[in-house]
Design a protein around this motif. Structure first.
Motif, short mmCIF file in Angstrom:
data_model
loop_
_atom_site.label_atom_id
_atom_site.label_comp_id
_atom_site.label_asym_id
_atom_site.label_seq_id
_atom_site.Cartn_x
_atom_site.Cartn_y
_atom_site.Cartn_z
N THR A 175 0.82 -1.21 0.00
CA THR A 175 0.00 0.00 0.00
C THR A 175 0.86 1.26 0.00
OG1 THR A 175 -0.24 -0.28 2.40
CG2 THR A 175 -2.06 -1.02 1.02
N ILE A 176 1.99 1.22 0.69
CA ILE A 176 2.90 2.37 0.69
C ILE A 176 3.48 2.59 -0.70
CG2 ILE A 176 5.12 3.23 1.54
CD1 ILE A 176 4.48 1.85 4.22
N ASP A 177 3.91 1.51 -1.35
CA ASP A 177 4.49 1.63 -2.69
C ASP A 177 3.46 2.13 -3.71
OD1 ASP A 177 6.89 0.75 -1.75
OD2 ASP A 177 6.78 -1.26 -2.62
N VAL A 178 2.23 1.64 -3.61
CA VAL A 178 1.18 2.08 -4.53
C VAL A 178 0.88 3.56 -4.32
CG1 VAL A 178 -1.25 1.82 -5.18
CG2 VAL A 178 0.16 -0.20 -4.78
N PHE A 179 0.77 3.98 -3.07
CA PHE A 179 0.51 5.39 -2.78
C PHE A 179 1.65 6.27 -3.30
CE2 PHE A 179 0.95 9.20 -0.19
CZ PHE A 179 -0.33 9.73 -0.23
N ASP A 180 2.89 5.85 -3.05
CA ASP A 180 4.04 6.64 -3.50
C ASP A 180 4.07 6.76 -5.03
OD1 ASP A 180 4.86 7.06 -0.91
OD2 ASP A 180 6.42 5.52 -0.93
N TYR A 181 3.74 5.68 -5.73
CA TYR A 181 3.73 5.72 -7.19
C TYR A 181 2.62 6.65 -7.69
CZ TYR A 181 3.31 4.31 -12.06
OH TYR A 181 3.23 4.32 -13.43
N TRP A 182 1.43 6.51 -7.11
CA TRP A 182 0.30 7.39 -7.47
C TRP A 182 0.65 8.84 -7.21
CZ3 TRP A 182 -2.41 10.61 -4.14
CH2 TRP A 182 -3.60 11.17 -4.65
N ASN A 183 1.28 9.11 -6.07
CA ASN A 183 1.65 10.48 -5.72
C ASN A 183 2.69 11.03 -6.69
OD1 ASN A 183 1.09 12.59 -3.92
ND2 ASN A 183 2.86 12.14 -2.64
N LEU A 184 3.58 10.17 -7.18
CA LEU A 184 4.61 10.58 -8.13
C LEU A 184 4.00 10.96 -9.48
CD1 LEU A 184 7.65 10.81 -8.95
CD2 LEU A 184 7.51 8.38 -9.59
N ILE A 185 3.12 10.13 -10.01
CA ILE A 185 2.60 10.38 -11.36
C ILE A 185 1.54 11.47 -11.39
CG2 ILE A 185 3.14 8.03 -12.11
CD1 ILE A 185 0.17 7.35 -11.90
N ARG A 186 0.95 11.82 -10.26
CA ARG A 186 -0.05 12.89 -10.28
C ARG A 186 0.59 14.27 -10.38
NH1 ARG A 186 -1.34 15.88 -5.60
NH2 ARG A 186 -0.14 15.25 -3.77
N GLY A 187 1.86 14.38 -9.95
CA GLY A 187 2.51 15.68 -10.01
C GLY A 187 1.79 16.70 -9.16
N ALA A 188 1.43 17.83 -9.77
CA ALA A 188 0.72 18.90 -9.05
C ALA A 188 -0.79 18.77 -9.14
CB ALA A 188 1.16 20.26 -9.58
N ASP A 189 -1.28 17.75 -9.84
CA ASP A 189 -2.72 17.55 -10.01
C ASP A 189 -3.31 16.87 -8.79
OD1 ASP A 189 -2.71 18.64 -12.60
OD2 ASP A 189 -2.12 16.70 -13.46
N ALA A 190 -4.62 17.02 -8.63
CA ALA A 190 -5.30 16.34 -7.53
C ALA A 190 -5.30 14.83 -7.72
CB ALA A 190 -6.73 16.85 -7.42
N ALA A 191 -5.32 14.39 -8.98
CA ALA A 191 -5.32 12.97 -9.30
C ALA A 191 -4.65 12.77 -10.66
CB ALA A 191 -6.73 12.41 -9.31
N PRO A 192 -3.95 11.66 -10.85
CA PRO A 192 -3.28 11.44 -12.14
C PRO A 192 -4.25 10.93 -13.20
CG PRO A 192 -2.87 9.59 -10.69
CD PRO A 192 -3.66 10.60 -9.88
N LEU A 193 -3.81 11.03 -14.44
CA LEU A 193 -4.55 10.43 -15.55
C LEU A 193 -4.31 8.93 -15.60
CD1 LEU A 193 -3.80 13.04 -18.36
CD2 LEU A 193 -6.07 12.51 -17.47
N ARG A 194 -5.34 8.20 -16.04
CA ARG A 194 -5.19 6.75 -16.21
C ARG A 194 -4.05 6.44 -17.16
NH1 ARG A 194 -3.80 2.69 -17.57
NH2 ARG A 194 -4.89 0.74 -18.04
N HIS A 254 6.44 -0.20 -14.76
CA HIS A 254 7.01 0.43 -13.58
C HIS A 254 6.41 -0.10 -12.29
CE1 HIS A 254 8.10 4.23 -16.15
NE2 HIS A 254 8.86 3.18 -16.42
N ILE A 255 5.34 -0.87 -12.39
CA ILE A 255 4.64 -1.33 -11.18
C ILE A 255 4.47 -2.85 -11.17
CG2 ILE A 255 3.41 0.83 -10.80
CD1 ILE A 255 1.01 -0.35 -12.22
N GLY A 256 5.39 -3.53 -11.86
CA GLY A 256 5.27 -4.98 -11.97
C GLY A 256 5.30 -5.72 -10.65
N HIS A 257 6.01 -5.18 -9.65
CA HIS A 257 6.14 -5.89 -8.38
C HIS A 257 4.87 -5.86 -7.55
CE1 HIS A 257 7.15 -1.71 -7.59
NE2 HIS A 257 7.08 -1.90 -6.28
N PHE A 258 3.91 -4.96 -7.86
CA PHE A 258 2.64 -5.00 -7.13
C PHE A 258 1.43 -4.99 -8.06
CE2 PHE A 258 4.16 -0.48 -6.77
CZ PHE A 258 3.22 0.13 -7.59
#
Length: 214
Positions: free
Chosen positions: A6-25, A32-36
């Protein structure tokens, strides 16, 4: 969050969203997320409710069936309305959430899980999907052979303290943890949001009438 998945997923989501409230699909890169990847799922809102658009192999194995197209709330027979409201709230308010749950099998086994729900956009406008992950708190051998029947919600909370710009700590109200109170659940928080929005609408409407504007 206490589990690596859950920490890794959150960190990845936070990275790809940048300054947006939520990232694009489209910003999600599977390589980049093969391990989870097998622990991920994606939800979308339908007329029938919030449904699984995708579900990783590990999640489907947990329940012994393909969850694609099924309602997310069906996994929660004792609190399906709160779960449905939570999933929709993550999209409507673009705010990530964490659920602590217990999974039960028909044979009476139980295990603790963390579930993270993260807002996602399919286009440049509003959030209309949820990226999520399910992670087991313990490595229980029976989970590999005995399917779960349902989840029971133990605790839910919004991750606003780990999301977005940090606010000034001066003159902040004490937190629930600091005062020894139980933090509000997500459904309680979202009901508060809805009440506040209704009050603001009433206030603005009243002031408009008083000023003679239409």
């Amino acid at each position: 969050m206490r589990l690596k998945t859950t920490i890794d997923v959150f960190d990845y989501w936070n990275l790809i969203r940048g300054a947006d409230a939520a990232p694009l699909r489209s910003a999600i890169e599977p390589t980049h997320i093969g391990h989870f990847l097998s622990s991920l799922f994606m939800l979308e809102a339908h007329e029938s409710g919030t449904v699984f658009r995708l579900a990783g192999s590990r999640i489907c194995d947990l329940f012994g069936r393909d969850l694609g197209g099924s309602q997310f709330s069906q996994l929660w027979p004792h609190c399906h309305q709160d779960i449905e409201m939570t999933a929709l709230g993550v999209m409507q308010h673009a705010m990530p959430a964490l659920l602590n749950v217990t999974g039960y099998s028909a044979a009476g086994h139980s295990a603790a899980f963390e579930i993270i729900l993260l807002p996602l956009r399919s286009n440049e406008s509003e959030c209309d999907r949820v990226l999520g992950a399910i992670a087991s708190s313990v490595a229980a051998s029976w989970l590999e052979i005995v399917p779960l029947e349902f989840f029971a919600l133990d605790r839910s909370r919004l991750l606003h303290e780990q999301f977005g710009p940090q606010s000034d700590t001066v003159n902040q109200e004490p937190t629930a943890a600091a005062t020894g109170q139980r933090p509000p659940s997500i459904s309680e928080t979202l009901r508060s949001f809805a009440t506040d929005a209704s009050r603001m609408f009433h206030f603005n409407t009243t002031n408009t009438h008083r000023s003679g504007l239409s």
